[in-house]
Design an enzyme around this catalytic site. Sequence first.
Site, short mmCIF file in Angstrom:
data_model
loop_
_atom_site.label_atom_id
_atom_site.label_comp_id
_atom_site.label_asym_id
_atom_site.label_seq_id
_atom_site.Cartn_x
_atom_site.Cartn_y
_atom_site.Cartn_z
N ARG A 367 62.40 -11.45 7.91
CA ARG A 367 62.79 -10.17 8.37
C ARG A 367 63.40 -10.26 9.71
NH1 ARG A 367 57.07 -7.10 6.81
NH2 ARG A 367 57.45 -7.56 4.63
N LYS A 468 46.82 3.67 0.74
CA LYS A 468 46.36 2.07 0.85
C LYS A 468 44.98 1.91 1.44
CE LYS A 468 48.77 1.04 5.21
NZ LYS A 468 49.51 -0.21 5.94
#
Length: 642
Positions: A367, A468
């Site tokens: 990333r 989540k």
Amino acid sequence: MTTANQIRVTLPDASVRELAEGTTGADLAAQIGPGLARAAVAIKVNGQIQDLGRALPDGASIAILTDRDPDALGVLRHSAAHILATAVRQLYPDAGIGFGPAIDEGFYYDFAVPQPFTPEDLEEIEEKMNAVVASDFPFLREVVDRKEANRRFADDPLKLERISELGADETITVYTDGPFVDLCRGPHIPSTGRLKFFKLLSGAGAYWRGDSSRQMLQRIYGTAFFKKDDLAQHLTRMEEAKKRDHRVVGKQLDLFLFHPFAPGSVFWTERGTAMINELNGYLRELQRDGYQELKTPLLYNKALWEISGHWGKYKENMFLVLDNETGEHDFSLKPMNCPSHYLMYQAKKHSYKELPLRYVTYDVLHRNEVSGALSGLTRVRQFQQDDCHIFLMERQIQAEVHRLTQFILAFYKTFGLKATLKFATRPEQRVGTDQMWDEAERSLRHALEATGLPYELKPGDGAFYGPKIDFDVEDAIGRKWQLGTIQLDYSNPERFDLKYVGEDNADHRPVIIHRAVCGSFERFMGILIEHFAGVFPLWLSPEQVRVLPISDAQADAARVITLRLRDAGLRAHLDERNDTLNYRIRDAELAKVPYMAIVGQREAEGGTVAVRVRGEGNKQDIVNVEEFSARLTNEVKSRALS
Ligand SMILES: [Zn+2]
Ligand SMILES: [Zn+2]
């Protein structure tokens, strides 16, 4: 019935109060009792935190916040930032004023000043803050129009820039505490005297608005608490954290290093690699049954990211790679594993009988974090995750979430990390219909509740494709880290047109669960190093036993013992340097090696070693080598905490 000059408000216990129009939060607190009047910090009006000094609106639901309310701490800390700016402006009248928010651990304020602040400057500023506190200036709120706002801050370009960005219909408010006026939305504590326990901690350079093309400001960090003990505890914890800093301990124990040629990517030494392998090995052992480990490519054509939505939403975080054939940056290193698992799933036909199907991978991810954000092992550009994607039927969600939760909690327990669960619901930026979200939230919450475990609610904190469950762990010095996650995803099965053949012989959509336990191994290692302060349990120790011959005469015997321990699977090292035994013992202690096996003439002849245990001082036990080796291998196998 309310008369013309009366209003009604609802208290948290659902009781309704009639008040004279113009009654403020502070007035109401005083009416309820003198204790509350003293403890009140701010007030929640229809869920919004406000100054105590503002008049209450008719029909509002209100809750008075005292110093015991977690929301009040943010108000205190933000107000402390104003008090800091008040002090800075007295000492540096030309200082430009940037942002001054409350943050997780305290507050900061950015100033445009020509020089960085020195520790002596911070002391002087803190003195001045004490004087501002002693003056007990009220925080006065005033609504102004744009013209007036521009007039008030005419000498401060940073404030003028912010005023110019405020929307036409936005209410502009300024707050005054004594000599200092600031453009701010509030809320604040009633007066500066309410700040009692605070400390300035450090200074650092910070770009205006976090933009490296803008001017560099000087940031001052501080913290504040309502209680003296809380501040003292926080400062002790900070000291302890500094001693445990994984960048320092990692260097002392020779676990990893960085090089400017690969910014944000870790070079693991032999010792650090051994630890990572142990973590991998442990996970593999736990996932032997019911999981499929896969390896997938690192480099993908943008066509994949267009389907997954990353090309539109996440492109600036990906490392793009030039395709020589097209001359375009059409390829990218993968920033996450999910799409590669979807491709694997797509490649074959699946029956309902195979579900739940669990794919795990430890592939390398990249990333593109901005270089300024890179920090030790916690913010890196290249990392590996213990990534798992589970393809299942809707009716399997409950049992699967239960299984995953138990798995994750048991894993953390091995490290002595206490975990708390959080349930995060739909964020503002999301994909999928409301109906999809209703369904996903309902089933995940139902599954979570069926585990019987307590959990906290985090509204709006879900992933962009689904709700989540997050697992926060608390380390040895009480710090919280977000680690594991269980994410429910109804969206990607649609995007990638994933199917299974049901009992009815027709195609159906599976649901996906994304699961990570450690998250990134790099970050998890950073957390473990600090949690254990480098004193790792035997199974995880980069070096498990160090063999020390007393003199050259025992070197051969010591070498044989080292080999025997290695044959038993232990990470044993021989230290046959010419230095004195005491020096070498001290060295092994600094390296936090769990066991030392010292070999003198008597031991060399008798097939024994004199064992020293980490943390037990000069105590030595004479143990037969075979017995010693068996004792250690058992301890490794049990993964006992030392
Ligand atoms: Zn403010
Ligand atoms: Zn995923």
